[in-house]
Design an enzyme around this catalytic site. Structure first.
Site, PDB file in Angstrom:
ATOM      1  N   ALA A  99       0.792  -1.440  -0.080  1.00  0.00           N
ATOM      2  CA  ALA A  99       0.009   0.051   0.032  1.00  0.00           C
ATOM      3  C   ALA A  99       1.038   1.262  -0.039  1.00  0.00           C
ATOM      4  O   ALA A  99       2.263   1.058   0.121  1.00  0.00           O
ATOM      5  CB  ALA A  99      -0.858  -0.010   1.310  1.00  0.00           C
ATOM      6  N   LYS A 100       0.131   2.250  -0.038  1.00  0.00           N
ATOM      7  CA  LYS A 100       1.021   3.582   0.158  1.00  0.00           C
ATOM      8  C   LYS A 100      -0.071   4.622   0.075  1.00  0.00           C
ATOM      9  O   LYS A 100      -1.124   4.746  -0.424  1.00  0.00           O
ATOM     10  CB  LYS A 100       1.829   4.235  -1.208  1.00  0.00           C
ATOM     11  CG  LYS A 100       3.177   4.887  -1.093  1.00  0.00           C
ATOM     12  CD  LYS A 100       4.214   4.170  -0.450  1.00  0.00           C
ATOM     13  CE  LYS A 100       5.362   5.246  -0.095  1.00  0.00           C
ATOM     14  NZ  LYS A 100       6.618   4.160   0.112  1.00  0.00           N
TER      15      LYS A 100
END
Ligand code: GLU
Length: 425
Positions: A111-112
Site C-alpha cells: 500500500a502507499k
C-alpha cells in the site's frame, strides 16, 4: 477495462512500475488471468479535506491511500507528504511495496499513501492538524490487521505518533499496531529509524563481497539524498570504513575526494535550516547531475524516483548502484546500465530494510514484547541476505538483471499465493 496511467508531463512512475512488471511477469508460468489481476491496484481512496492554517485560513488538501494487493496479508506502506504527489505516484509506490514485502518474505501486501503539500512550508501545528484530519479521512482504509502505514518522504516518527493517537482516540483505546515507525516512547522499535539506510549498506556489502571487491577503505561512494535513507546509509557506510566522497540534497551536492567526515556533516544538518546541507563548508559544491556522474565505485540514489534516466545513464561511472530510493532508475536507463555492465541492486531489495524493521515493530507491538537493537539488526541482516540469495538464484536461473530477478521472485510468490487461495466466489 485496463487500468490507465494518468498522463503527466514528468516521467510517470506508475507507467514505469507497470513496464517493470510486464518485463518480469513474462518469465513466469502463471495463468493469464492472475498475471492481469496483479497489475491492478485493489482499491484506491482519494480524500479532499480542510485544514485550519495558523493565520486562520482554511485550506483544502488532497490525499490518497492505495492498496495494491493484500493476498499475502495486511497491506503495508508509507505515507508521503510532498508537493509532487499524485495518484499515479502513489499507485506505483503501492505496487513496489507489494513486490518488496513479498521479496523479503514478510506476510504483507503493498500500500502507499500521500498528501499533496509542502511540509517545509508548514508549521508543526499545521502539520499536526493536517495529519490528524488525513488519518481520520483514511480511517476507512487503515487498521492494525488490514493496512498499516509508516513514514516515507516528508513524514517521520512524530507524524506516526499523531496518526496512532488520532486512531486510538476514535476507538477508545491505544492501538500501537496501527502504524510503524513510531517514536520509541510510544511503542516504536529499536533500529527502525536507521533501518532503511542500514539495509542499503548491507546490500552494498553483499554485492561487493560477491564481486570480490570487499576492501572497504578503497571503495568510494556517492550518495544522492541526505534524508532518512541517505543520511543513515552514509553514516553506516562511514562507520564501516567506506569512503563517502559525496552527498546531496535539494540544495545541491557536496564533494570531498578524500572522503567526507559523515559525523561532521550530520552534526551540521542537525541544526541547519530545514536540516539541509546548504552552507556546509568542509566540501566542494557540485550539482546533483555531477554527483550522479561522479568517478566513484558505488552510487546510492536515496532521494526520489526517476533520477537515472535515458538522459544521464550513460554518464554513470560507478560499477555498482544500490537503490535506497523507490524507483530511481527508469527502464530505458536500466538497459543502458546493463549494457555498460553496471550492477544495480534494485529498490525492492536495497531499501527493504525499512519495511522489514517495520514488520519487527508491528510484531513486537502485537506481542507487547520488545527486542534490543542487536536482535533487531541481526534479524534485519538475516532477512535481507536471504532475499539477496533468492534474487541471485533467480537471476542465474533466468539470466536476467537483478531488478527483473527481484520482481520475478516477488511476483511468483504473490501469484502462487493467489492461485492457492483461489478466486472468490
Ligand atoms: N516508506 C518505506 C518504504 O518505502 C517504509 C514502508 C513501511 O515501513 O511500511 O519502504
Amino acid at each position: 477495462m485496463a487500468v490507465q496511467a494518468q498522463a503527466t508531463e514528468h516521467i510517470n512512475a506508475y507507467t514505469i512500475a507497470l513496464q517493470q512488471y510486464d518485463r518480469a511477469v513474462a518469465y513466469l508460468d502463471l495463468p493469464a488471468g492472475i498475471k492481469n489481476f496483479l497489475r491492478y491496484p485493489k482499491r484506491e481512496l482519494t480524500v479532499n479535506f480542510p485544514v485550519r492554517m495558523d493565520n486562520g485560513d482554511i485550506n483544502i488538501f488532497t490525499g490518497y491511500r492505495v492498496h495494491h494487493n493484500t493476498v499475502l496479508g495486511p497491506s503495508k506502506g508509507g505515507i508521503r507528504y510532498a508537493p509532487q504527489v499524485d495518484l499515479d505516484e502513489v499507485r506505483a509506490l503501492a505496487m513496489w511495496m507489494t513486490w518488496k514485502c513479498a521479496l523479503v518474505n514478510l506476510p504483507y501486501g503493498g500500500a502507499k499513501g500521500g498528501v499533496i503539500c509542502d511540509p517545509l512550508d508548514m508549521s508543526q501545528s499545521e502539520l499536526e492538524r493536517l495529519t490528524r484530519r488525513y488519518a481520520t479521512e483514511i480511517s476507512l482504509f487503515i487498521s492494525p490487521h488490514g493496512d498499516i502505514p509508516a513514514p516515507d518522504m516528508g513524514t517521520n516518527a512524530q507524524t506516526m505518533a499523531w496518526i496512532m493517537d488520532t486512531y486510538s482516540m476514535t476507538v477508545g483505546y491505544s492501538v500501537p499496531a496501527i502504524v510503524t515507525g513510531k517514536p520509541l516512547n510510544v511503542g516504536g522499535s529499536q533500529g527502525r529509524t536507521e533501518a532503511t539506510g542500514r539495509g542499503v549498506v548491507i546490500c552494498m556489502d553483499e554485492a561487493l563481497r560477491r564481486s570480490g571487491r570487499s576492501r572497504t577503505s578503497e571503495i568510494r561512494m556517492a550518495i544522492q539524498g541526505f534524508g532518512n535513507v541517505g543520511m543513515y546509509a552514509a553514516k553506516h557506510a562511514y562507520d564501516l570504513g567506506y569512503k563517502v566522497i559525496a552527498v546531496s540534497d535539494v540544495t545541491g551536492g557536496y564533494l570531498n575526494e578524500h572522503g567526507l567526515d559523515v559525523d561532521d556533516v550530520m552534526a551540521y544538518t542537525a541544526t541547519s535550516h530545514h536540516h539541509q546541507l546548504a552552507g556546509y563548508k568542509n566540501a566542494q559544491r557540485i550539482s546533483n547531475a555531477e554527483l550522479l556522474a561522479l568517478d566513484c565505485d558505488v552510487l546510492a540514489p536515496c532521494a526520489l524516483e526517476n533520477q537515472i534516466t535515458i538522459e544521464n545513464a550513460a554518464d554513470v561511472k560507478a560499477f555498482l548502484i544500490v537503490e535506497g530510493a523507490n524507483g530511481p532508475t527508469t527502464p530505458e536507463a536500466d538497459d543502458i546500465l546493463t549494457a555498460k555492465g553496471i550492477e544495480v541492486v534494485p529498490d525492492v531489495l536495497a531499501n527493504a530494510g525499512g519495511v522489514t524493521v517495520s514488520y519487527f515493530e508491528w510484531v513486537q507491538g502485537l506481542q507487547s514484547f520488545f527486542w534490543d537493537v542487536e536482535e533487531v539488526n541481526r534479524q534485519l541482516r538475516r532477512v535481507l541476505i536471504r532475499a539477496y540469495d533468492d534474487v541471485i538464484r533467480t537471476r542465474d536461473q533466468f539470466e536476467v538483471d537483478m531488478r527483473t530477478a527481484a520482481q520475478i521472485t516477488a511476483i511468483k510468490r504473490v501469484g502462487d499465493a493467489t492461485f492457492t487461495r483461489g478466486i472468490y466466489p
